[in-house]
Each structure stands twice: as structure tokens, then as C-alpha cells.
Scaffold this motif. Structure first.
Motif, PDB file in Angstrom:
ATOM      1  N   UNK A  66      -5.722  -7.606  -5.802  1.00 43.70           N
ATOM      2  CA  UNK A  66      -5.388  -7.778  -7.200  1.00 43.70           C
ATOM      3  C   UNK A  66      -4.143  -8.595  -7.457  1.00 43.70           C
ATOM      4  N   UNK A  67      -3.861  -8.781  -8.756  1.00 47.98           N
ATOM      5  CA  UNK A  67      -2.684  -9.509  -9.229  1.00 47.98           C
ATOM      6  C   UNK A  67      -2.653 -10.971  -8.777  1.00 47.98           C
ATOM      7  N   UNK A  86      -8.242  -1.170  -8.427  1.00 46.67           N
ATOM      8  CA  UNK A  86      -6.994  -0.698  -7.829  1.00 46.67           C
ATOM      9  C   UNK A  86      -6.276  -1.890  -7.212  1.00 46.67           C
ATOM     10  N   UNK A  87      -4.997  -2.029  -7.483  1.00 41.37           N
ATOM     11  CA  UNK A  87      -4.218  -3.108  -6.883  1.00 41.37           C
ATOM     12  C   UNK A  87      -3.221  -2.527  -5.889  1.00 41.37           C
ATOM     13  N   UNK A 312     -13.904  -5.854  -3.405  1.00 42.14           N
ATOM     14  CA  UNK A 312     -13.674  -4.820  -4.425  1.00 42.14           C
ATOM     15  C   UNK A 312     -14.926  -4.014  -4.725  1.00 42.14           C
ATOM     16  N   UNK A 313     -15.975  -4.219  -3.978  1.00 43.77           N
ATOM     17  CA  UNK A 313     -17.209  -3.454  -4.161  1.00 43.77           C
ATOM     18  C   UNK A 313     -17.706  -2.965  -2.818  1.00 43.77           C
ATOM     19  N   UNK A 361     -12.160  -0.385   2.771  1.00 45.72           N
ATOM     20  CA  UNK A 361     -11.094  -0.492   1.773  1.00 45.72           C
ATOM     21  C   UNK A 361     -11.609  -0.822   0.386  1.00 45.72           C
ATOM     22  N   UNK A 362     -12.904  -0.881   0.189  1.00 48.80           N
ATOM     23  CA  UNK A 362     -13.421  -1.181  -1.146  1.00 48.80           C
ATOM     24  C   UNK A 362     -13.129  -0.024  -2.094  1.00 48.80           C
ATOM     25  N   UNK A 363     -12.909  -0.349  -3.355  1.00 47.63           N
ATOM     26  CA  UNK A 363     -12.685   0.681  -4.356  1.00 47.63           C
ATOM     27  C   UNK A 363     -13.973   0.914  -5.123  1.00 47.63           C
ATOM     28  N   UNK A 364     -14.033   2.037  -5.810  1.00 45.53           N
ATOM     29  CA  UNK A 364     -15.287   2.387  -6.492  1.00 45.53           C
ATOM     30  C   UNK A 364     -15.158   2.360  -8.018  1.00 45.53           C
TER      31      UNK A 364
END
Length: 371
Positions: A66-67, A86-87, A312-313, A361-364
Motif C-alpha cells: 500500500x501507499x 491493509x498497509x 492483495x488477494x 501475506x494476502x489480506x482478506x
């Protein structure tokens, strides 16, 4: 060698390739217009002729999320869009190593350290740069898999350092054709990406660079992207299919602008334009191809896969990926990392425990827009 099926356009293309020739833009555009039932098996013949009947698996870790200041219209990690991900800052060398060991356990042959930003700058962020180098060394020294990196735009000095540290492939996708690129990204240019790839290649790193299909590009754009990659000289061509993320410009469209047939045909043409590269099926495949369709790209010339989670998925399990490879009549590559496929499949289908995929490490909390 003569290839004969009755489709003159396809037959001539395959014969040219098997005889050591090369296809041009006119050939590729003509192939895009052919029936998929003619094109897919022809591409598979080309893959078998130039390849080894294995599928090479890679895995990645989102080492900094992110960012990002860039405005890539497909990306959940851009600071320009509200996507709810999530960053976090750089994970740290030990966490990257842990992800690499999971990838090794799950059958990956190579492991990519990915950082979401325009470039990991040795000059502007020396502490982060040092951590990246430490992570590369740990993975290199403590696993049997190849170390790859995707760190954004590089200076010549940075490219030289990464090559000296043993980076095998440098990943920097061009995303789409030169013509369509400004429709997707405005904060940097297509030429900026090409320059980084040229720097990485000049110091001896192999290149992993590919595209995202379904962003509104035309079939001609898909061909022109593949030709641009051929001019650059890549050895791995990742084919992503847009996984629309709510909050991004392309996510607001609701779905990828491409059909299953177009996906298969594009992969087949990419195989014919890159007969000796790994054509790698990567992000978005689970969203855009049903479980009963995911083997089809591997019967149309694909011979690489990104297994585990994406940036991120979440992805599907490595065991499921192995079953897809087997369904296509191929075998997993074990050149760098010899592993037991049955152990991977057994470990990833244990109903009593949560599946921990290769990247891990992917976020949900990313909202994926579905049809």
C-alpha cells in the motif's frame, strides 16, 4: 517440419516456428482471428517442441503493501484509491525468509520479493534498501529456490547490485501495449518501465515481464504488448487477468473485459510469439476461469504458474494448482526445488486446518467486484 490440420493460417505459423522462423505482427493478428479449437492445440505443439513438458511454479511475497504514489488503474495498493487494504512497511528479512520457506515447501521453483512502490530507492530510502538486500541474501542462502525481485524502477547502480546478489529474474510488468498504457497509468510512462527492464537485462538478470488482460484493451493491443516484450527479450511472460478491486478505476467497471475464449486465444498467440519463454498464468485466473477451465491455458501453450497468494488477494492452494497441471497432462518443474507433489497435495487439502498458501501475506479485506 510440416504441421497440417487444414487451417492454413495456423498450420503455416506452426511450421514457420518449428523450422526456426519467427512470426510478425501480421501473422499474430491473423492468428487472433482463428478458432480457438484450432489455435490452442497448435500452440501446445509449439510449447512441447521448445519446452520440456513441465510447468514452472513461482510464488511471491507482498513485502511492502500500500501507499504507492503511482496511479495504476487496476491496483489496490495505490494511495490514489480507497480500497480498504491493509498497509504496512517492509516486512523485514526474517518474515520474507519465512514466506520463502513456505513457497519452497509448496513446490515453488522461484520466489519473488515484491515491493509496492515506484522504486525501492537506494538513495532516498537506504534503510529499506538494506533490508531488501538482507532478505535476498537470506532466501538465497537458506532455501533451494531461485530468488526473484519486483522492486519497481531501477537505476543502473541498483540493477548491478541486485545482479551481484544473485537475483535470477527481475519482474517489471509492462501491463499492456504502448498505445493503451496511458489509459491505465498516468504517473509514469511505458518507456520508464522499458528502461528498467533494459537495465536489469544489461547486468545479466533474466526478465519476467508481462501483461494484464481485460482492462479494456483491444486484441491488437494484446498482440502489440507481446511484440514489445519480444523486442525487450524476456524469458518469463506472466499473463494476469484483471481481478477488479472495488475503489479502483478498473474495479468500478465490475468485471474483466475479456471472455474465456479470448484468454485462451491470447495465451496461445503469446506462446507462438515467445516459443522459448515461460508463458505464466498468474493473477486473476481463479476469478475469470472456473475450476473446470483452469487447465485450458496449459493445453494452449502456457507452461508457468504463480501459485499461492497474490499481492492483495488470496489464491487457491498449491495442491489445487498441481492437480490443474496434471489435468493438462504436464508435470511440475523440479529443476531448482525437488519436492514431493503428493505431500504438497495432502498438506493443502487437510480439512482440519486452515490452508496456508505459499505467499501467506494476502489480506482478506479487499472487496472484489463479482458478476
Amino acid at each position: 517440419m510440416v504441421y497440417e490440420t487444414g487451417n492454413r493460417t495456423v498450420d503455416d505459423a506452426v511450421t514457420t516456428l518449428l523450422d526456426g522462423g519467427q512470426l510478425d505482427r501480421t501473422d499474430a493478428l491473423a492468428l487472433m482471428a482463428q478458432p480457438v479449437e484450432d489455435l490452442a492445440p497448435a500452440a501446445d505443439v509449439v510449447r512441447s517442441h521448445f519446452g520440456d513438458d513441465t510447468v514452472d511454479a513461482c510464488s511471491i511475497v507482498n513485502a511492502k503493501a500500500g501507499n504507492c504514489a503511482e496511479d495504476c488503474g487496476f491496483c489496490a495498493q495505490s494511495v490514489h484509491f480507497d480500497t480498504g487494504i491493509e498497509t504496512y512497511g517492509f516486512l523485514g528479512p526474517e518474515e520474507v525468509l519465512a514466506a520463502a520457506k513456505r513457497a519452497e515447501r509448496d513446490g515453488a521453483q522461484r520466489f519473488g520479493i515484491v515491493v509496492a512502490e515506484k522504486g525501492v530507492s537506494k538513495e532516498r530510502r537506504p534503510d529499506e534498501w538494506d533490508e531488501v538486500i538482507q532478505a535476498i541474501r537470506l532466501v538465497r542462502d537458506e532455501t533451494d529456490i531461485e530468488v526473484d525481485a519486483s522492486l519497481g524502477i531501477l537505476t543502473q547502480e541498483e540493477a548491478e547490485i541486485l545482479a551481484a546478489e544473485g537475483i535470477n529474474h527481475y519482474n517489471h510488468n509492462i501491463e499492456t501495449s504502448p498505445r493503451y498504457f496511458p489509459e491505465v497509468v498516468s504517473t509514469h510512462s511505458f518507456e520508464d518501465r522499458v528502461k528498467t527492464l533494459e537495465r536489469a537485462k544489461s547486468v545479466g538478470m533474466d526478465l519476467c515481464a508481462g501483461v494484464i488482460l481485460g482492462m479494456g484493451e483491444s486484441p491488437t493491443d494484446r498482440v502489440d504488448a507481446a511484440l514489445a516484450l519480444r523486442d525487450i527479450g524476456i524469458s518469463s511472460l506472466p499473463v494476469n487477468i484483471l481481478n477488479p478491486v472495488a475503489g479502483t478505476p478498473l474495479g468500478d467497471d465490475g468485471s474483466a473485459e475479456i471472455t474465456t475464449e479470448e484468454i485462451i486465444k491470447t495465451i496461445a498467440v503469446y506462446r507462438m510469439l515467445h516459443p522459448e519463454a515461460r508463458v505464466r498464468l498468474t493473477g486473476g485466473r481463479e476469478v475469470n476461469l472456473s475450476p473446470d477451465e483452469q487447465h485450458l491455458p496449459f493445453e494452449a501453450g502456457a507452461d508457468g504458474i504463480l501459485t499461492g497468494d497474490y499481492l492483495t488477494t488470496e489464491g487457491q492452494s498449491p495442491g489445487d494448482d498441481l492437480e490443474i497441471i496434471e489435468r493438462a497432462g504436464l508435470e511440475p518443474n523440479m529443476e531448482a526445488n525437488e519436492f514431493d507433489p503428493e505431500t504438497v497435495k495432502d498438506g493443502c487439502t487437510d480439512s482440519d486446518s486452515a490452508v496456508e498458501t505459499a505467499a501467506g501475506t494476502a489480506v482478506t479485506n479487499v472487496n472484489v467486484t463479482e458478476d
